[in-house]
Design a protein around this motif. Structure first.
Motif, PDB file in Angstrom:
ATOM      1  N   LEU A 162       0.951  -1.315   0.041  1.00  0.00           N
ATOM      2  CA  LEU A 162      -0.019   0.131  -0.004  1.00  0.00           C
ATOM      3  C   LEU A 162       0.820   1.125  -0.130  1.00  0.00           C
ATOM      4  CD1 LEU A 162      -2.521  -1.303   2.792  1.00  0.00           C
ATOM      5  CD2 LEU A 162      -2.858  -1.379   0.262  1.00  0.00           C
ATOM      6  N   ASP A 163       1.435   1.444  -1.032  1.00  0.00           N
ATOM      7  CA  ASP A 163       2.488   2.447  -1.234  1.00  0.00           C
ATOM      8  C   ASP A 163       2.314   3.746  -1.809  1.00  0.00           C
ATOM      9  OD1 ASP A 163       2.562   1.399  -3.801  1.00  0.00           O
ATOM     10  OD2 ASP A 163       4.825   1.000  -3.873  1.00  0.00           O
ATOM     11  N   THR A 164       1.381   3.911  -2.891  1.00  0.00           N
ATOM     12  CA  THR A 164       0.980   4.967  -3.639  1.00  0.00           C
ATOM     13  C   THR A 164      -0.118   5.425  -3.297  1.00  0.00           C
ATOM     14  OG1 THR A 164       2.292   3.788  -5.406  1.00  0.00           O
ATOM     15  CG2 THR A 164       0.939   5.697  -5.989  1.00  0.00           C
ATOM     16  N   TYR A 165      -0.425   6.891  -2.957  1.00  0.00           N
ATOM     17  CA  TYR A 165      -1.489   7.707  -2.553  1.00  0.00           C
ATOM     18  C   TYR A 165      -1.533   8.728  -3.285  1.00  0.00           C
ATOM     19  CZ  TYR A 165      -1.501   4.246   1.342  1.00  0.00           C
ATOM     20  OH  TYR A 165      -1.527   3.227   2.102  1.00  0.00           O
ATOM     21  N   GLN A 166      -2.848   9.314  -3.348  1.00  0.00           N
ATOM     22  CA  GLN A 166      -3.350  10.764  -3.998  1.00  0.00           C
ATOM     23  C   GLN A 166      -3.690  11.500  -2.926  1.00  0.00           C
ATOM     24  OE1 GLN A 166      -6.076  10.278  -6.924  1.00  0.00           O
ATOM     25  NE2 GLN A 166      -6.045  12.479  -7.307  1.00  0.00           N
ATOM     26  N   VAL A 167      -3.165  12.593  -2.622  1.00  0.00           N
ATOM     27  CA  VAL A 167      -3.722  13.641  -1.765  1.00  0.00           C
ATOM     28  C   VAL A 167      -4.259  14.768  -2.596  1.00  0.00           C
ATOM     29  CG1 VAL A 167      -2.945  15.115   0.415  1.00  0.00           C
ATOM     30  CG2 VAL A 167      -1.914  12.858  -0.071  1.00  0.00           C
ATOM     31  N   LYS A 168      -5.638  15.177  -2.162  1.00  0.00           N
ATOM     32  CA  LYS A 168      -6.258  16.172  -2.659  1.00  0.00           C
ATOM     33  C   LYS A 168      -6.623  17.213  -1.751  1.00  0.00           C
ATOM     34  CE  LYS A 168      -9.117  13.243  -5.794  1.00  0.00           C
ATOM     35  NZ  LYS A 168     -10.401  12.972  -6.016  1.00  0.00           N
ATOM     36  N   LYS A 169      -6.435  18.636  -2.035  1.00  0.00           N
ATOM     37  CA  LYS A 169      -6.836  19.728  -1.403  1.00  0.00           C
ATOM     38  C   LYS A 169      -8.192  20.170  -1.602  1.00  0.00           C
ATOM     39  CE  LYS A 169      -5.029  24.032   0.079  1.00  0.00           C
ATOM     40  NZ  LYS A 169      -4.207  25.156  -0.136  1.00  0.00           N
ATOM     41  N   MET A 170      -8.972  20.158  -0.840  1.00  0.00           N
ATOM     42  CA  MET A 170     -10.199  20.744  -0.565  1.00  0.00           C
ATOM     43  C   MET A 170     -10.366  21.906   0.350  1.00  0.00           C
ATOM     44  SD  MET A 170     -12.361  17.141  -0.996  1.00  0.00           S
ATOM     45  CE  MET A 170     -12.013  16.036  -1.931  1.00  0.00           C
ATOM     46  N   GLY A 171     -10.470  23.100  -0.268  1.00  0.00           N
ATOM     47  CA  GLY A 171     -10.364  24.202   0.647  1.00  0.00           C
ATOM     48  C   GLY A 171      -9.127  24.370   1.200  1.00  0.00           C
ATOM     49  N   ILE A 172      -9.027  24.419   2.499  1.00  0.00           N
ATOM     50  CA  ILE A 172      -7.884  24.426   3.296  1.00  0.00           C
ATOM     51  C   ILE A 172      -7.684  23.096   3.789  1.00  0.00           C
ATOM     52  CG2 ILE A 172      -8.356  26.852   4.029  1.00  0.00           C
ATOM     53  CD1 ILE A 172      -9.197  25.854   6.676  1.00  0.00           C
ATOM     54  N   PHE A 173      -8.234  22.105   3.549  1.00  0.00           N
ATOM     55  CA  PHE A 173      -7.737  20.685   4.073  1.00  0.00           C
ATOM     56  C   PHE A 173      -7.232  19.662   2.980  1.00  0.00           C
ATOM     57  CE2 PHE A 173     -11.726  22.287   6.737  1.00  0.00           C
ATOM     58  CZ  PHE A 173     -10.832  22.291   7.869  1.00  0.00           C
ATOM     59  N   TYR A 174      -6.739  18.692   3.587  1.00  0.00           N
ATOM     60  CA  TYR A 174      -6.076  17.675   2.501  1.00  0.00           C
ATOM     61  C   TYR A 174      -6.636  16.404   3.034  1.00  0.00           C
ATOM     62  CZ  TYR A 174      -2.541  21.191   1.262  1.00  0.00           C
ATOM     63  OH  TYR A 174      -1.886  22.348   1.008  1.00  0.00           O
ATOM     64  N   PHE A 175      -7.029  15.621   1.931  1.00  0.00           N
ATOM     65  CA  PHE A 175      -7.398  14.203   2.106  1.00  0.00           C
ATOM     66  C   PHE A 175      -6.692  13.319   1.305  1.00  0.00           C
ATOM     67  CE2 PHE A 175     -10.910  17.099   3.099  1.00  0.00           C
ATOM     68  CZ  PHE A 175     -11.306  16.884   4.368  1.00  0.00           C
ATOM     69  N   ALA A 176      -6.401  12.225   1.839  1.00  0.00           N
ATOM     70  CA  ALA A 176      -5.483  11.084   0.929  1.00  0.00           C
ATOM     71  C   ALA A 176      -6.373   9.807   0.956  1.00  0.00           C
ATOM     72  CB  ALA A 176      -4.459  10.758   1.936  1.00  0.00           C
ATOM     73  N   GLU A 177      -5.991   9.323  -0.368  1.00  0.00           N
ATOM     74  CA  GLU A 177      -6.764   8.028  -0.773  1.00  0.00           C
ATOM     75  C   GLU A 177      -5.635   7.007  -1.407  1.00  0.00           C
ATOM     76  OE1 GLU A 177      -9.234   8.004  -4.444  1.00  0.00           O
ATOM     77  OE2 GLU A 177      -9.702   9.802  -3.608  1.00  0.00           O
ATOM     78  N   PHE A 178      -5.593   5.746  -1.175  1.00  0.00           N
ATOM     79  CA  PHE A 178      -4.804   4.897  -1.838  1.00  0.00           C
ATOM     80  C   PHE A 178      -5.090   4.886  -3.424  1.00  0.00           C
ATOM     81  CE2 PHE A 178      -3.998   0.343  -3.138  1.00  0.00           C
ATOM     82  CZ  PHE A 178      -2.805   0.488  -3.226  1.00  0.00           C
TER      83      PHE A 178
END
Length: 98
Positions: A78-94
Motif C-alpha cells: 500500500l505504497d502509492t497515494y493521492q492527496v487532494k486539497k479541498m479548501g484548506i484541508f487535505y484528504f488522502a486515498e490509496f
C-alpha cells in the motif's frame, strides 16, 4: 460541569483534531494510513512526493511511502497515494501504482 458545556467542549476538541490531522498533505496521508489499520507504517515510514501521468487534477499530488504497509488480505504493498486539497484541508486515498 454542565451537560451543555461538556458537549461544546467535546465538539470543539473533535474539530481541533480534524483541523490538525488534515492541515497538510503528510499528516493527512499519515492519518489515512493510521485509520486503515497500519499505525506503525503511518508513524515510521518516510513519505516522498511522486510524479505520475494519471493525475490530472491540479489540486492533487501523488505520494509514496518508502516503507509501505503490506495489505493483510492480498499481501500487496500500500505504497502509492493521492492527496487532494479541498479548501484548506487535505484528504488522502490509496491508488494503484501506475
Amino acid at each position: 460541569m454542565k451537560k451543555g458545556k461538556l458537549i461544546v467542549l467535546t465538539g470543539a476538541t473533535v474539530v481541533i483534531f480534524f483541523v490538525m490531522l488534515h492541515s497538510n498533505p503528510t499528516t493527512a496521508l499519515r492519518t489515512k494510513v493510521f485509520f486503515m489499520g497500519y499505525p506503525k507504517a503511518a508513524f515510521t515510514s518516510e513519505i516522498v512526493e511522486y510524479e505520475y501521468g494519471n493525475l490530472h487534477d491540479k489540486d492533487s499530488k501523488g505520494y509514496v511511502f518508502t516503507e509501505p504497509p503490506i495489505e493483510k488480505a492480498t499481501q500487496g504493498y500500500l505504497d502509492t497515494y493521492q492527496v487532494k486539497k479541498m479548501g484548506i484541508f487535505y484528504f488522502a486515498e490509496f491508488i494503484k501504482d501506475v
